[in-house]
Design a protein around this motif. Structure first.
Motif, PDB file in Angstrom:
ATOM      1  N   LYS A 185       1.249  78.040  34.491  1.00 41.92           N
ATOM      2  CA  LYS A 185       0.963  76.927  33.575  1.00 41.92           C
ATOM      3  C   LYS A 185       0.192  75.817  34.298  1.00 41.92           C
ATOM      4  O   LYS A 185      -0.675  75.173  33.706  1.00 41.92           O
ATOM      5  CB  LYS A 185       2.248  76.377  32.961  1.00 41.92           C
ATOM      6  CG  LYS A 185       2.897  77.324  31.983  1.00 41.92           C
ATOM      7  CD  LYS A 185       1.958  77.599  30.843  1.00 41.92           C
ATOM      8  CE  LYS A 185       2.397  78.755  29.991  1.00 41.92           C
ATOM      9  NZ  LYS A 185       1.362  79.218  29.083  1.00 41.92           N
ATOM     10  N   ASN A 204       0.772  66.734  31.695  1.00 37.65           N
ATOM     11  CA  ASN A 204       1.421  68.039  31.812  1.00 37.65           C
ATOM     12  C   ASN A 204       1.484  68.514  33.260  1.00 37.65           C
ATOM     13  O   ASN A 204       2.474  69.109  33.680  1.00 37.65           O
ATOM     14  CB  ASN A 204       0.697  69.074  30.951  1.00 37.65           C
ATOM     15  CG  ASN A 204       1.133  69.013  29.511  1.00 37.65           C
ATOM     16  OD1 ASN A 204       2.244  68.595  29.197  1.00 37.65           O
ATOM     17  ND2 ASN A 204       0.249  69.427  28.619  1.00 37.65           N
ATOM     18  N   ILE A 205       0.431  68.269  34.010  1.00 38.98           N
ATOM     19  CA  ILE A 205       0.444  68.645  35.433  1.00 38.98           C
ATOM     20  C   ILE A 205       1.580  67.922  36.145  1.00 38.98           C
ATOM     21  O   ILE A 205       2.306  68.515  36.943  1.00 38.98           O
ATOM     22  CB  ILE A 205      -0.927  68.354  36.093  1.00 38.98           C
ATOM     23  CG1 ILE A 205      -1.978  69.351  35.586  1.00 38.98           C
ATOM     24  CG2 ILE A 205      -0.827  68.396  37.617  1.00 38.98           C
ATOM     25  CD1 ILE A 205      -3.409  69.011  35.975  1.00 38.98           C
ATOM     26  N   GLN A 216      -6.692  68.631  23.603  1.00 36.51           N
ATOM     27  CA  GLN A 216      -6.195  68.094  24.865  1.00 36.51           C
ATOM     28  C   GLN A 216      -7.302  67.385  25.612  1.00 36.51           C
ATOM     29  O   GLN A 216      -8.334  67.974  25.901  1.00 36.51           O
ATOM     30  CB  GLN A 216      -5.644  69.220  25.735  1.00 36.51           C
ATOM     31  CG  GLN A 216      -4.154  69.167  25.838  1.00 36.51           C
ATOM     32  CD  GLN A 216      -3.627  70.179  26.824  1.00 36.51           C
ATOM     33  OE1 GLN A 216      -4.170  71.254  26.981  1.00 36.51           O
ATOM     34  NE2 GLN A 216      -2.562  69.820  27.478  1.00 36.51           N
ATOM     35  N   ILE A 259       1.577  71.178  24.659  1.00 37.01           N
ATOM     36  CA  ILE A 259       0.141  71.366  24.450  1.00 37.01           C
ATOM     37  C   ILE A 259      -0.249  70.660  23.150  1.00 37.01           C
ATOM     38  O   ILE A 259       0.341  70.909  22.099  1.00 37.01           O
ATOM     39  CB  ILE A 259      -0.221  72.868  24.337  1.00 37.01           C
ATOM     40  CG1 ILE A 259       0.207  73.625  25.578  1.00 37.01           C
ATOM     41  CG2 ILE A 259      -1.706  73.050  24.063  1.00 37.01           C
ATOM     42  CD1 ILE A 259      -0.565  73.278  26.819  1.00 37.01           C
ATOM     43  N   TYR A 275       6.799  69.416  29.068  1.00 35.89           N
ATOM     44  CA  TYR A 275       5.459  70.014  29.032  1.00 35.89           C
ATOM     45  C   TYR A 275       5.143  70.402  27.590  1.00 35.89           C
ATOM     46  O   TYR A 275       5.971  70.987  26.899  1.00 35.89           O
ATOM     47  CB  TYR A 275       5.444  71.237  29.955  1.00 35.89           C
ATOM     48  CG  TYR A 275       4.335  72.215  29.707  1.00 35.89           C
ATOM     49  CD1 TYR A 275       3.049  71.960  30.149  1.00 35.89           C
ATOM     50  CD2 TYR A 275       4.575  73.411  29.045  1.00 35.89           C
ATOM     51  CE1 TYR A 275       2.028  72.863  29.938  1.00 35.89           C
ATOM     52  CE2 TYR A 275       3.569  74.324  28.826  1.00 35.89           C
ATOM     53  CZ  TYR A 275       2.292  74.039  29.270  1.00 35.89           C
ATOM     54  OH  TYR A 275       1.284  74.931  29.056  1.00 35.89           O
ATOM     55  N   GLU A 297      -3.391  76.865  34.321  1.00 35.17           N
ATOM     56  CA  GLU A 297      -4.005  76.659  33.011  1.00 35.17           C
ATOM     57  C   GLU A 297      -4.373  75.195  32.791  1.00 35.17           C
ATOM     58  O   GLU A 297      -5.455  74.892  32.271  1.00 35.17           O
ATOM     59  CB  GLU A 297      -3.058  77.124  31.902  1.00 35.17           C
ATOM     60  CG  GLU A 297      -2.893  78.617  31.843  1.00 35.17           C
ATOM     61  CD  GLU A 297      -1.827  79.050  30.856  1.00 35.17           C
ATOM     62  OE1 GLU A 297      -1.367  78.219  30.025  1.00 35.17           O
ATOM     63  OE2 GLU A 297      -1.439  80.229  30.899  1.00 35.17           O
ATOM     64  N   GLN A 298      -3.505  74.291  33.177  1.00 34.49           N
ATOM     65  CA  GLN A 298      -3.786  72.869  33.001  1.00 34.49           C
ATOM     66  C   GLN A 298      -4.942  72.424  33.891  1.00 34.49           C
ATOM     67  O   GLN A 298      -5.789  71.637  33.474  1.00 34.49           O
ATOM     68  CB  GLN A 298      -2.535  72.029  33.280  1.00 34.49           C
ATOM     69  CG  GLN A 298      -1.447  72.192  32.243  1.00 34.49           C
ATOM     70  CD  GLN A 298      -1.913  71.815  30.845  1.00 34.49           C
ATOM     71  OE1 GLN A 298      -2.395  70.716  30.610  1.00 34.49           O
ATOM     72  NE2 GLN A 298      -1.789  72.747  29.909  1.00 34.49           N
ATOM     73  N   CYS A 305      -3.661  66.548  29.917  1.00 35.43           N
ATOM     74  CA  CYS A 305      -3.551  67.575  30.963  1.00 35.43           C
ATOM     75  C   CYS A 305      -2.891  67.010  32.222  1.00 35.43           C
ATOM     76  O   CYS A 305      -2.022  67.654  32.813  1.00 35.43           O
ATOM     77  CB  CYS A 305      -4.925  68.133  31.313  1.00 35.43           C
ATOM     78  SG  CYS A 305      -5.705  69.045  29.980  1.00 35.43           S
ATOM     79  N   ARG A 338      -8.109  73.540  32.307  1.00 34.25           N
ATOM     80  CA  ARG A 338      -8.480  72.687  31.172  1.00 34.25           C
ATOM     81  C   ARG A 338      -9.173  71.409  31.641  1.00 34.25           C
ATOM     82  O   ARG A 338     -10.178  70.993  31.074  1.00 34.25           O
ATOM     83  CB  ARG A 338      -7.250  72.345  30.336  1.00 34.25           C
ATOM     84  CG  ARG A 338      -6.833  73.437  29.410  1.00 34.25           C
ATOM     85  CD  ARG A 338      -5.823  72.940  28.382  1.00 34.25           C
ATOM     86  NE  ARG A 338      -5.564  73.980  27.422  1.00 34.25           N
ATOM     87  CZ  ARG A 338      -4.463  74.727  27.406  1.00 34.25           C
ATOM     88  NH1 ARG A 338      -3.527  74.519  28.290  1.00 34.25           N
ATOM     89  NH2 ARG A 338      -4.307  75.655  26.490  1.00 34.25           N
TER      90      ARG A 338
END
Length: 185
Positions: free
Chosen positions: A74, A32-33, A24, A20, A18, A77-78, A29, A81
């Motif tokens: 987290k 990262n998810i 982004q 940032i 993961y 947050e993703q 994103c 975004r």
């Protein structure tokens, strides 16, 4: 020179993937998810290789609860975004020619905001476990930011549910406004 293979197997391994980016986009994103979701499903590594110094079984227990809580935060947050990249904050009377495109984007944003709510419920469950009275006066100082997140949830300073519900309500209002708009402009 050949590189050694690195097997991604444990929660900590997935979490290390993961990252940032400075800027982004949706693909970053989603990547990262994926990593964070895999981390939530994976097993924990041996406490010897944990992201903090673990000396007792009680510390190991709290570490696991904090880690799961942090992963879910987290993920929220993703999702926020991605949703914000599709979200159109305000609808104007002259938006009618692009109505269909805006509706598609707003529905995508709505999906991500609602998914964030599910992760918030999960984060709260792990927070409750990490905030049990048996952990009073036990702080994992190597994971101060995770401890801070736990404390912020406890005091109500960190409450994604309020924010997500507000965003969902606004997006639904914008979708209704677009649906009621005629294409005269």
């Amino acid at each position: 020179m050949p590189l050694d293979a690195y097997m991604v197997k444990y929660k900590e391994d997935w979490y290390r993937l993961y990252h940032i980016h400075y800027q982004q986009d949706v693909d970053d994103c989603i990547e990262n998810i994926y990593y964070l979701e895999q981390a939530t499903k994976a097993d924990f590594c041996n406490p010897l290789y944990a992201n903090a110094k673990i000396e007792t079984e009680k510390q190991w227990e709290k570490y696991r609860y904090l880690f799961q809580m942090h992963l879910n935060l987290k993920l929220i947050e993703q999702h926020l975004r991605v949703a914000r990249l599709y979200d159109k904050k305000c609808i104007y009377f002259y938006d009618s020619p692009w109505k269909d495109e805006y509706l598609r984007n707003l529905n995508t944003a709505l999906t991500y905001y609602k998914a964030g709510l599910a992760y918030w419920q999960e984060a709260k469950l792990w927070y409750e476990k990490a905030d049990a009275p048996s952990f009073n006066f036990m702080f994992l100082s190597d994971l101060q930011n995770w401890e801070d997140e736990r404390e912020r949830i406890k005091t109500g300073e960190l409450n994604y549910e309020t924010m997500l519900n507000r965003e969902i309500e606004r997006v639904e209002k914008n979708i209704n406004e677009l649906n009621n708009m005629d294409k005269k402009y």
